[in-house]
Design a protein around this motif. Structure first.
Motif, PDB file in Angstrom:
ATOM      1  N   SER A 154       0.833  -1.207   0.000  1.00  0.00           N
ATOM      2  CA  SER A 154       0.000   0.000   0.000  1.00  0.00           C
ATOM      3  C   SER A 154       0.865   1.254   0.000  1.00  0.00           C
ATOM      4  O   SER A 154       0.587   2.222  -0.723  1.00  0.00           O
ATOM      5  N   VAL A 193       1.919  -0.142 -10.389  1.00  0.00           N
ATOM      6  CA  VAL A 193       0.954  -0.327  -9.301  1.00  0.00           C
ATOM      7  C   VAL A 193       0.373  -1.743  -9.334  1.00  0.00           C
ATOM      8  O   VAL A 193      -0.033  -2.291  -8.313  1.00  0.00           O
ATOM      9  N   ALA A 217       2.339   1.617  -3.472  1.00  0.00           N
ATOM     10  CA  ALA A 217       1.320   2.025  -4.447  1.00  0.00           C
ATOM     11  C   ALA A 217       1.002   3.510  -4.338  1.00  0.00           C
ATOM     12  O   ALA A 217       0.875   4.211  -5.349  1.00  0.00           O
ATOM     13  N   CYS A 234       1.628  -4.044  -6.828  1.00  0.00           N
ATOM     14  CA  CYS A 234       1.146  -3.779  -5.466  1.00  0.00           C
ATOM     15  C   CYS A 234      -0.267  -4.325  -5.252  1.00  0.00           C
ATOM     16  O   CYS A 234      -0.562  -4.934  -4.224  1.00  0.00           O
ATOM     17  N   THR A 235      -1.150  -4.094  -6.224  1.00  0.00           N
ATOM     18  CA  THR A 235      -2.536  -4.547  -6.056  1.00  0.00           C
ATOM     19  C   THR A 235      -2.654  -6.069  -6.158  1.00  0.00           C
ATOM     20  O   THR A 235      -3.650  -6.645  -5.719  1.00  0.00           O
ATOM     21  N   VAL A 275      -6.451   3.372  -1.579  1.00  0.00           N
ATOM     22  CA  VAL A 275      -5.311   2.620  -1.046  1.00  0.00           C
ATOM     23  C   VAL A 275      -4.937   3.129   0.344  1.00  0.00           C
ATOM     24  O   VAL A 275      -4.503   2.348   1.208  1.00  0.00           O
TER      25      VAL A 275
END
Length: 416
Positions: free
Chosen positions: A292, A334, A295, A337-338, A397
């Motif tokens: 998080s 990103v 991101a 990260c997700t 986020v």
């Protein structure tokens, strides 16, 4: 006896992994049909809206079916719910085929909605089942991350399969051109149903039996806050790459912009693969806190840098390169990260829920509707400034980060 139980556990894990693949298979299979139906409208703006309407109906299905799916899981068990989901998926694909035969866009939307019902129910089954088979905690999260990897692989391969079968015939904008794919899909559903029907599934203790609930699942603070987190997560997952296409399209064209956005999903596959290896050693909370923070830094960096500097990025599978704003690269990253957030959030939200896990899973699935709402809010801002619109996923986020740090902690009164 122990060896038999272990064999049954392995069979059940493999069955759940296959269902994980079916989730992305169903979701991505309808895309060619939606594309063709959208192109059948002459007004470009209307074509774009209509082409995306099937996607909206898929997410709407989660809102409608989430809680009923959890109730079915609690009353009838995992195997019965999975078989019912596959049957509904078969019907959904059938409606999509029928839409071309009847030349009816409404029938297509009905098929998309039924496909969403199927995916919602399969998600309701696979997430808690793998968490339980792993024994909860880090191991439960690790199994869900492995399932997520298979889900991403299936999601990447399905459009390739569709493209290989249909090829350039899509340019003809004829709905009949996708019939062969739909026939294959219905055959896959029929075969999977028969295989799962004869496959023994290890049901958790008490599953499929009448259970007395002393309190509402919503009364568990970490679950309720986790439900909000998953609403934001799905919105971020969908909105980040979708807006990236809008950002790049004016300068590099739709094809190149779509390829770069596709790399976002490829990075999700990479991230989930890595996460499946480390998930047994690193807690869900630690993982979400780390990704998080990264991101947020990536998206804020993209908004601040804007078009001030460029970097060479691939625009096709032939590795043709083009100069693009470095902001596009940061946004694309990103995806790493997700990639691990879904399984980790689910793991934290259902921790220590015991018999309430099935109902909690249904509530959890209901909030996937965020994938339709949050990107829409972002698109309203993106109509004026694409990069500034990333403030929406940054806020989402940021909430997920807070949830991992504070909101996910289980109170003693919430332990079953």
């Amino acid at each position: 006896m122990t060896k038999q139980n272990n064999s049954l556990r392995i069979i059940t894990i493999l069955a759940m992994m296959f269902l994980y693949a079916m989730i992305s298979f169903v979701t991505n299979l309808a895309a060619p049909v939606g594309k063709i139906w959208g192109e059948s409208f002459t007004d470009p703006a209307q074509a774009e809206r209509m082409g995306m309407l099937g996607n909206m109906f898929n997410f709407l299905a989660y809102l409608i079916m989430g809680i009923p799916a959890g109730n079915l899981l609690a009353k009838r068990g995992y195997k019965w719910t999975a078989l019912t989901a596959i049957s509904i998926g078969f019907v959904g694909i059938g409606f999509q085929w029928l839409s071309g035969y009847m030349d009816s866009f409404i029938v297509y939307l009905v098929g998309a909605l039924f496909g969403g019902f199927c995916v919602c129910m399969l998600n309701t089954v696979t997430n808690p089942m793998l968490n339980l088979l792993g024994g909860g905690g880090n191991k439960g999260n690790q199994l869900n991350l492995i399932g997520g990897t298979i889900n991403s692989l299936s999601g990447a391969l399905t459009p390739m399969l569709v493209g290989a079968i249909i090829g350039e015939r899509l340019e003809g904008k004829e709905i009949d051109d996708v019939n062969i794919v739909l026939y294959i899909a219905m055959a896959v559903f029929a075969v999977i149903y028969l295989i799962l029907k004869v496959t023994p599934i290890a049901e958790p203790e008490g599953a499929g039996q009448e259970v007395t609930y002393e309190r509402s699942p919503w009364s568990f603070r970490h679950l309720t806050l986790g439900v909000i987190a998953i609403f934001f997560y799905v919105g971020v997952e969908v909105g980040v790459p979708a807006t990236l296409i809008s950002y790049l399209k004016p300068t590099v064209g739709f094809a190149a912009a779509g390829f770069v956005a596709g790399l976002y999903w490829l990075l999700m596959l990479v991230g989930r693969t890595i996460g499946s290896f480390v998930g047994g050693k690193v807690s869900s909370r630690t993982m979400v806190i780390c990704v998080s923070c990264v991101a947020i830094l990536l998206m804020v960096g993209a908004m601040l840098l804007g078009d001030s500097s460029t970097v060479a990025m691939p625009t096709s599978w032939k590795f043709q390169m083009a100069q693009m704003p470095i902001a596009a690269l940061l946004i694309m990253l990103v995806g790493l990260c997700t990639s691990v957030m879904w399984g980790c959030i689910f793991n934290m939200a259902t921790e220590a829920l015991g018999k309430y896990t099935a109902k909690a899973s249904g509530i959890f699935m209901m909030m996937v509707v965020g994938g339709g709402i949050v990107p829409y809010i972002q698109s309203v801002i993106a109509a004026h400034n694409c990069l500034i619109s990333y403030i929406v996923p940054v806020i989402g986020v940021a909430y997920i980060l807070w949830y991992a740090i504070r909101g996910s902690r289980v109170r003693e009164c919430d332990r079953v």
